[in-house]
Scaffold this active site. Structure first.
Site, PDB file in Angstrom:
ATOM      1  N   LYS A 132     -10.549  -3.082 -17.910  1.00 29.47           N
ATOM      2  CA  LYS A 132      -9.876  -4.094 -17.072  1.00 29.47           C
ATOM      3  C   LYS A 132      -9.518  -5.264 -17.971  1.00 29.47           C
ATOM      4  O   LYS A 132     -10.135  -5.484 -19.006  1.00 29.47           O
ATOM      5  CB  LYS A 132     -10.829  -4.558 -15.956  1.00 29.47           C
ATOM      6  CG  LYS A 132     -10.134  -5.224 -14.798  1.00 29.47           C
ATOM      7  CD  LYS A 132      -9.600  -4.227 -13.778  1.00 29.47           C
ATOM      8  CE  LYS A 132      -8.770  -4.928 -12.726  1.00 29.47           C
ATOM      9  NZ  LYS A 132      -8.381  -4.026 -11.636  1.00 29.47           N
ATOM     10  N   ASP A 172      -2.723  -5.798 -11.036  1.00 26.29           N
ATOM     11  CA  ASP A 172      -3.837  -6.191 -10.149  1.00 26.29           C
ATOM     12  C   ASP A 172      -3.370  -7.524  -9.554  1.00 26.29           C
ATOM     13  O   ASP A 172      -2.155  -7.797  -9.520  1.00 26.29           O
ATOM     14  CB  ASP A 172      -5.147  -6.334 -10.942  1.00 26.29           C
ATOM     15  CG  ASP A 172      -6.382  -6.481 -10.051  1.00 26.29           C
ATOM     16  OD1 ASP A 172      -6.905  -5.473  -9.582  1.00 26.29           O
ATOM     17  OD2 ASP A 172      -6.824  -7.624  -9.806  1.00 26.29           O
TER      18      ASP A 172
HETATM   19  P1  NDP Z   1      -1.705  -9.324  -5.105  1.00 28.63           P
HETATM   20  O1  NDP Z   1      -1.657 -10.369  -6.146  1.00 28.63           O
HETATM   21  O2  NDP Z   1      -0.490  -8.509  -4.839  1.00 28.63           O
HETATM   22  O3  NDP Z   1      -2.191  -9.946  -3.727  1.00 28.63           O
HETATM   23  C1  NDP Z   1      -3.403 -10.616  -3.640  1.00 28.63           C
HETATM   24  C2  NDP Z   1      -3.530 -11.191  -2.241  1.00 28.63           C
HETATM   25  O4  NDP Z   1      -4.861 -11.670  -2.062  1.00 28.63           O
HETATM   26  C3  NDP Z   1      -2.606 -12.376  -2.003  1.00 28.63           C
HETATM   27  O5  NDP Z   1      -2.281 -12.427  -0.656  1.00 28.63           O
HETATM   28  C4  NDP Z   1      -3.490 -13.550  -2.391  1.00 28.63           C
HETATM   29  O6  NDP Z   1      -3.144 -14.782  -1.778  1.00 28.63           O
HETATM   30  C5  NDP Z   1      -4.831 -13.094  -1.875  1.00 28.63           C
HETATM   31  N1  NDP Z   1      -5.893 -13.697  -2.698  1.00 28.63           N
HETATM   32  C6  NDP Z   1      -6.134 -13.499  -4.017  1.00 28.63           C
HETATM   33  N2  NDP Z   1      -7.157 -14.251  -4.430  1.00 28.63           N
HETATM   34  C7  NDP Z   1      -7.549 -14.938  -3.349  1.00 28.63           C
HETATM   35  C8  NDP Z   1      -8.581 -15.889  -3.141  1.00 28.63           C
HETATM   36  N3  NDP Z   1      -9.386 -16.263  -4.141  1.00 28.63           N
HETATM   37  N4  NDP Z   1      -8.712 -16.385  -1.879  1.00 28.63           N
HETATM   38  C9  NDP Z   1      -7.902 -15.992  -0.867  1.00 28.63           C
HETATM   39  N5  NDP Z   1      -6.908 -15.101  -1.025  1.00 28.63           N
HETATM   40  C10 NDP Z   1      -6.741 -14.584  -2.240  1.00 28.63           C
HETATM   41  O7  NDP Z   1      -2.944  -8.369  -5.532  1.00 28.63           O
HETATM   42  P2  NDP Z   1      -3.238  -6.888  -5.079  1.00 28.63           P
HETATM   43  O8  NDP Z   1      -2.798  -6.686  -3.671  1.00 28.63           O
HETATM   44  O9  NDP Z   1      -2.758  -5.972  -6.144  1.00 28.63           O
HETATM   45  O10 NDP Z   1      -4.842  -6.842  -5.142  1.00 28.63           O
HETATM   46  C11 NDP Z   1      -5.678  -7.173  -4.035  1.00 28.63           C
HETATM   47  C12 NDP Z   1      -7.067  -6.602  -4.259  1.00 28.63           C
HETATM   48  O11 NDP Z   1      -6.994  -5.172  -4.380  1.00 28.63           O
HETATM   49  C13 NDP Z   1      -7.784  -7.079  -5.502  1.00 28.63           C
HETATM   50  O12 NDP Z   1      -9.188  -7.142  -5.257  1.00 28.63           O
HETATM   51  C14 NDP Z   1      -7.519  -5.952  -6.500  1.00 28.63           C
HETATM   52  O13 NDP Z   1      -8.497  -5.911  -7.531  1.00 28.63           O
HETATM   53  C15 NDP Z   1      -7.631  -4.757  -5.583  1.00 28.63           C
HETATM   54  N6  NDP Z   1      -6.992  -3.535  -6.056  1.00 28.63           N
HETATM   55  C16 NDP Z   1      -5.666  -3.510  -6.382  1.00 28.63           C
HETATM   56  C17 NDP Z   1      -5.074  -2.349  -6.798  1.00 28.63           C
HETATM   57  C18 NDP Z   1      -3.603  -2.242  -7.035  1.00 28.63           C
HETATM   58  O14 NDP Z   1      -3.126  -1.113  -7.210  1.00 28.63           O
HETATM   59  N7  NDP Z   1      -2.849  -3.330  -7.032  1.00 28.63           N
HETATM   60  C19 NDP Z   1      -5.876  -1.117  -7.006  1.00 28.63           C
HETATM   61  C20 NDP Z   1      -7.231  -1.214  -6.534  1.00 28.63           C
HETATM   62  C21 NDP Z   1      -7.767  -2.398  -6.119  1.00 28.63           C
HETATM   63  P3  NDP Z   1      -2.545 -15.986  -2.688  1.00 28.63           P
HETATM   64  O15 NDP Z   1      -1.173 -15.532  -3.048  1.00 28.63           O
HETATM   65  O16 NDP Z   1      -2.594 -17.174  -1.815  1.00 28.63           O
HETATM   66  O17 NDP Z   1      -3.464 -16.100  -3.872  1.00 28.63           O
END
Ligand code: NDP
Length: 452
Positions: A132, A172
């Site tokens: 990662k 991510d």
């Molecule tokens: P994105 O950046 O596309 O979206 C993240 C979302 O989560 C946004 O809506 C963001 O809001 C919100 N968010 C992030 N950090 C915070 C925080 N500290 N507090 C509140 N809201 C938060 O990321 P992904 O959708 O790709 O990833 C989401 C999760 O899924 C993560 O845990 C990631 O590790 C996991 N994941 C992702 C994969 C992938 O293929 N993308 C695969 C497997 C797991 P804001 O914009 O306001 O920050």
């Protein structure tokens, strides 16, 4: 033969040592606890796993790189961020795992994600190790040109550590198709190689796989459906709460809707939206993927069925299913108690470690089906591995073929976790099943490959 309780004592000592050797890394400690606290039955039953040094090697990354990322903002001011790549374990294949750009990123966060990734990748049954990376860079509010300059500077160091047979990053939090494009462009420029398998999540038309953007969310919904099926239920007509509004959340909502469930929430760090008619995905995609806006704009434009709750958490909305899809530790004990009070049947983790250990315990005690991220969200990395296979063969598969493979992989992960939990006297406990099944595959490969 050692008993389970003697083995657990040994593992507890190791956990204390991990905390001493890795100070100020609470997320990594949490992830190590979550895994090691479930391994006693398998280590006690199979003496080869108690071999001195095996688990000690597993919790120590093979390599950790930390580097300076200087870049210029649109005003010409020099900014300095910190970049990370933790190459945790390559016993099963090249390191594989995403890059996260978020101000909360530090070494402990990347190590927790890398550690989880080892077991998740093992569960897919594909040949990928765990790694990662990321940076404390915050893309919010940055222009495309700033994001491009940042990505180019980041890759100017990262390129020497990665490669299609070495380490294959993906997206991510904060890293989507735009960022992967800039990173790939700089890699190609520096190396003078068209090495498409070096990154996954690429754009369609230049090496990306169909269904990769959808894979994590779709896979999590398939996992939730499989857990419900075990209980004689299906998704049709169920109400679901989803947190986040990024890649994982959007495609979770899309698949839930396609399978007849009603997804009524989404969120970002400003608060959440509840829409009793079900989230309108075209509107959400327009706001989040095109305009890169905030979720309150959704409520403003959607009309009477939707409202925005500033600073709130989606878990207070009554639902049959909960799919946390934002970030780590976003669902705590109080949230779990609220979900249980409201009659939740299943919680399936799209995000990595979104549920605190106390909340997991409470949900499991209450008989709620709980799908841990390393199993439930493995569809993303699985399709990344399929993207690597397509790149290697210089071909591209149809969406239908990729989706079929994804469905098979999610069914197989569910079965593996379910059967492993039963084998180790923990029926219905997907956390134990996922940890032990992932561990067995990695540990067997490490033992076969000697002390390295
Ligand atoms: P994105 O950046 O596309 O979206 C993240 C979302 O989560 C946004 O809506 C963001 O809001 C919100 N968010 C992030 N950090 C915070 C925080 N500290 N507090 C509140 N809201 C938060 O990321 P992904 O959708 O790709 O990833 C989401 C999760 O899924 C993560 O845990 C990631 O590790 C996991 N994941 C992702 C994969 C992938 O293929 N993308 C695969 C497997 C797991 P804001 O914009 O306001 O920050």
């Amino acid at each position: 033969m050692t008993t389970r309780s003697e083995t657990q004592t040994t593992l507890d000592h190791l956990l204390t040592e991990i905390e001493h050797r890795n100070p100020a890394q609470p997320e990594f400690h949490q992830a190590a606890h979550e895994v090691l606290e479930t391994l006693a039955p398998v280590v006690a039953a199979r003496p080869e796993y108690a071999e001195p040094g095996l688990i000690e090697r597993l919790v120590e990354p093979e390599r950790q790189v930390i580097f300076r990322v200087p870049w210029q903002d649109d005003q010409g001011r020099v900014r300095v961020n910190r970049g990370f790549r933790v190459e945790f374990n390559s016993a099963l294949g090249p390191y594989k795992g995403g890059l996260r750009f978020h101000p909360s990123v530090n070494l402990g966060v990347i190590k927790f994600l890398g550690f989880e990734q080892i077991f998740k990748n093992a569960l897919t049954g594909l040949g990928i190790g765990g790694g990662k990376g990321g940076s404390d860079f915050d893309p919010h509010g940055r222009s495309d040109a700033e994001v491009m300059r940042f990505c180019q500077s980041f890759m100017t160091e990262l390129y020497r550590h990665i490669g299609e047979h070495t380490d294959v990053p993906a997206g991510d939090i904060g890293v989507g198709g735009r960022e992967i494009g800039y990173l790939f462009g700089q890699y190609r420029r520096i190396t003078n190689r068209w090495e498409s398998g070096v990154l996954t999540g690429k754009g369609q038309g230049w090496g990306g796989s169909l269904i990769r953007p959808e894979a994590t969310g779709y896979g999590n919904v398939l996992f939730a459906a499989a857990m419900l099926r075990e209980r004689g239920e299906d998704l049709e007509g169920q109400t679901a709460v989803v947190s986040g509004s990024g890649n994982v959340a959007i495609y979770t909502i899309e698949k839930l809707t396609a399978l007849g469930a009603n997804a009524v929430t989404c969120s970002d760090s400003s608060g959440y939206v509840v829409d009793e008619k079900g989230i309108d995905l075209d509107l959400l995609k327009q706001i989040k993927e095109v305009e890169r806006g905030r979720v309150d704009a959704y409520a403003e434009r959607r009309g009477a069925s939707a409202r925005f709750v500033p600073g709130g958490r989606v878990w207070e909305v009554p639902a049959d299913l909960a799919l946390p899809s934002a970030t780590q530790n976003e669902l705590d004990e109080n949230d779990a108690a609220t979900l249980i009070r409201n009659g939740v049947k299943a919680v399936s983790e799209g995000a990595n470690m979104p549920t605190t250990p106390e909340a997991v315990h409470l949900l499991q005690q209450a008989g709620v089906a709980f799908g841990p991220g390393k199993a439930a969200n493995a569809g993303g990395v699985a399709v990344s591995a399929l993207e690597m296979a397509q790149n290697h063969a210089r071909t591209s598969w149809t969406a239908a073929r990729v989706e079929e493979e994804l469905a098979d992989i999610m069914t197989s992960i569910h079965t593996t976790c379910h059967e492993t939990a039963e084998r180790y006297d923990a029926p219905g406990d997907y956390v134990t099943g996922a940890n032990i099944a992932g561990f067995e595959r990695v540990a067997d490969a490490m033992l076969a490959q000697g002390v390295i």
